[in-house]
Design an enzyme around this catalytic site. Structure first.
Site, PDB file in Angstrom:
ATOM      1  N   GLU A  48       0.832  -1.208   0.000  1.00  0.00           N
ATOM      2  CA  GLU A  48       0.000   0.000   0.000  1.00  0.00           C
ATOM      3  C   GLU A  48       0.868   1.260   0.000  1.00  0.00           C
ATOM      4  O   GLU A  48       1.874   1.333   0.720  1.00  0.00           O
ATOM      5  CB  GLU A  48      -0.875  -0.009   1.253  1.00  0.00           C
ATOM      6  CG  GLU A  48      -1.735   1.220   1.458  1.00  0.00           C
ATOM      7  CD  GLU A  48      -2.477   1.217   2.786  1.00  0.00           C
ATOM      8  OE1 GLU A  48      -3.512   1.907   2.871  1.00  0.00           O
ATOM      9  OE2 GLU A  48      -2.026   0.535   3.732  1.00  0.00           O
ATOM     10  N   LYS A 137      -9.285   3.210  -2.861  1.00  0.00           N
ATOM     11  CA  LYS A 137      -9.804   2.731  -1.576  1.00  0.00           C
ATOM     12  C   LYS A 137     -11.181   3.333  -1.297  1.00  0.00           C
ATOM     13  O   LYS A 137     -11.363   4.548  -1.344  1.00  0.00           O
ATOM     14  CB  LYS A 137      -8.822   3.082  -0.456  1.00  0.00           C
ATOM     15  CG  LYS A 137      -9.104   2.386   0.871  1.00  0.00           C
ATOM     16  CD  LYS A 137      -7.984   2.658   1.867  1.00  0.00           C
ATOM     17  CE  LYS A 137      -8.184   1.899   3.170  1.00  0.00           C
ATOM     18  NZ  LYS A 137      -7.104   2.171   4.134  1.00  0.00           N
ATOM     19  N   CYS A 171      -5.849  -2.710   2.445  1.00  0.00           N
ATOM     20  CA  CYS A 171      -5.793  -2.697   3.912  1.00  0.00           C
ATOM     21  C   CYS A 171      -7.170  -2.988   4.524  1.00  0.00           C
ATOM     22  O   CYS A 171      -7.749  -4.029   4.262  1.00  0.00           O
ATOM     23  CB  CYS A 171      -5.202  -1.367   4.389  1.00  0.00           C
ATOM     24  SG  CYS A 171      -4.443  -1.445   6.038  1.00  0.00           S
TER      25      CYS A 171
END
Length: 311
Positions: A48, A137, A171
């Site tokens: 990430e 995200k 994540c």
């Protein structure tokens, strides 16, 4: 499910970013792609926000109802080192993927082409060097929300590979049950998870997801230390409070039965290599196919707003 090529040779890169320096970060990424390519791998995966790094511990001067000028200056440095897609940096990275003749997955901070908003994104390059997917995200976690915006396109892109469909959640997106199902419904065989999550509970999570989705879970984490932060930031007091090792890593690969293919690697940079037996994916779904025969679409239904009109 279509026929899958038997073996996917993967290089999972656990490395330190070059903090807040996209030029040097791209150069390091290219170097690592070249190193991994020497093993004739099919897929290379980075963590990430590998470019330009994860600003762990920084507040950017935000408190509830206020912010300060020094924080704006630090944020502008991060903004300037985020990447526009497509752009000069993606062209360089695409050429590296083409030279490696491998699929490449890279987490990065994306700067919107038209607005001033940043996104925590993941990009996929094909072995021909083309951009074949960008995932933003969906919901930045906690205080990440003051740095990156919510995804407004590219919700669940899937890359069709010889080893099955490949997708990513970044994540803590993997803690969103419906987001996982959105990938499962697309038949994901390679579940790419770029993250900055070195707590022990995360390891239990990734084993569960691999077993739940009957897919390979690629856990791509970072290792970095507080002395890697730029010295000219205005938030030095915040950085001084951090542990010497800010993120310990823990990168690993889990198979469709929830077992480690490679054990977690801690406290160092390392490229992790593995040969993934892709026939385990359909075999594991004999008794449990989460969006196939082990589903009840007449009782439970997920509606996904793909936002197909936004490119």
């Amino acid at each position: 499910m279509k026929d899958l090529k038997d073996i996917c040779k993967i290089a999972l890169v656990q490395a330190a970013p070059v903090m807040f320096d996209k030029k040097a970060g791209v150069e390091k990424t290219v170097k690592l792609i070249k190193e991994a390519a020497e093993k004739n791998v099919d897929l290379i995966v980075f963590p990430e926000l590998f470019i330009p790094g994860y600003p762990y511990g920084m507040t950017y001067g935000f408190t509830v109802g206020s912010r300060n000028e020094d924080g704006r200056k630090d944020w502008k440095v991060y903004y300037d080192n985020s990447i526009v897609v497509p752009g000069e940096e993606t062209e360089i990275l695409g050429k590296a993927a083409k030279a490696a003749h491998a699929y490449v997955s890279i987490g990065f901070s994306e700067r919107d082409t038209n607005t001033g908003t940043l996104y925590n994104s993941n990009i996929f390059f094909s072995p021909e060097g083309e951009i074949v997917g960008v995932h933003r995200k969906l919901k930045p976690t906690g205080s990440e929300r003051v740095v990156w915006g919510d995804a407004n396109k590219g919700y669940f892109p899937i890359v069709d590979t010889p080893w099955g469909n490949m997708g990513s959640l970044i994540c803590w997106e993997s803690y969103m049950p419906l987001a996982r199902v959105a990938l499962y419904e697309k038949g994901v065989s390679l579940y790419i998870s770029p993250n900055t999550n070195d707590n022990k509970e995360w390891q239990a999570t990734i084993q569960h997801i691999a077993l739940e989705g009957h897919c390979y879970f690629i856990n791509a984490d970072m290792y970095f230390t507080k002395d890697m932060y730029p010295k000219d930031l205005h938030c030095q007091e915040e950085i001084d409070k951090l542990s010497d090792i800010v993120c310990r890593g823990g990168s690993c690969i889990v198979d469709p039965y929830g077992h480690y293919v490679t054990e977690p690697v801690w406290d160092k940079e390392e490229i992790i290599y593995a040969d993934l037996d892709m026939q385990k994916v359909p075999m594991s779904r004999m008794e449990l196919d989460p969006c196939g025969h082990y589903a009840r679409p007449d009782v439970l239904e997920l509606r996904v707003h793909e936002d197909v009109d936004k490119k």
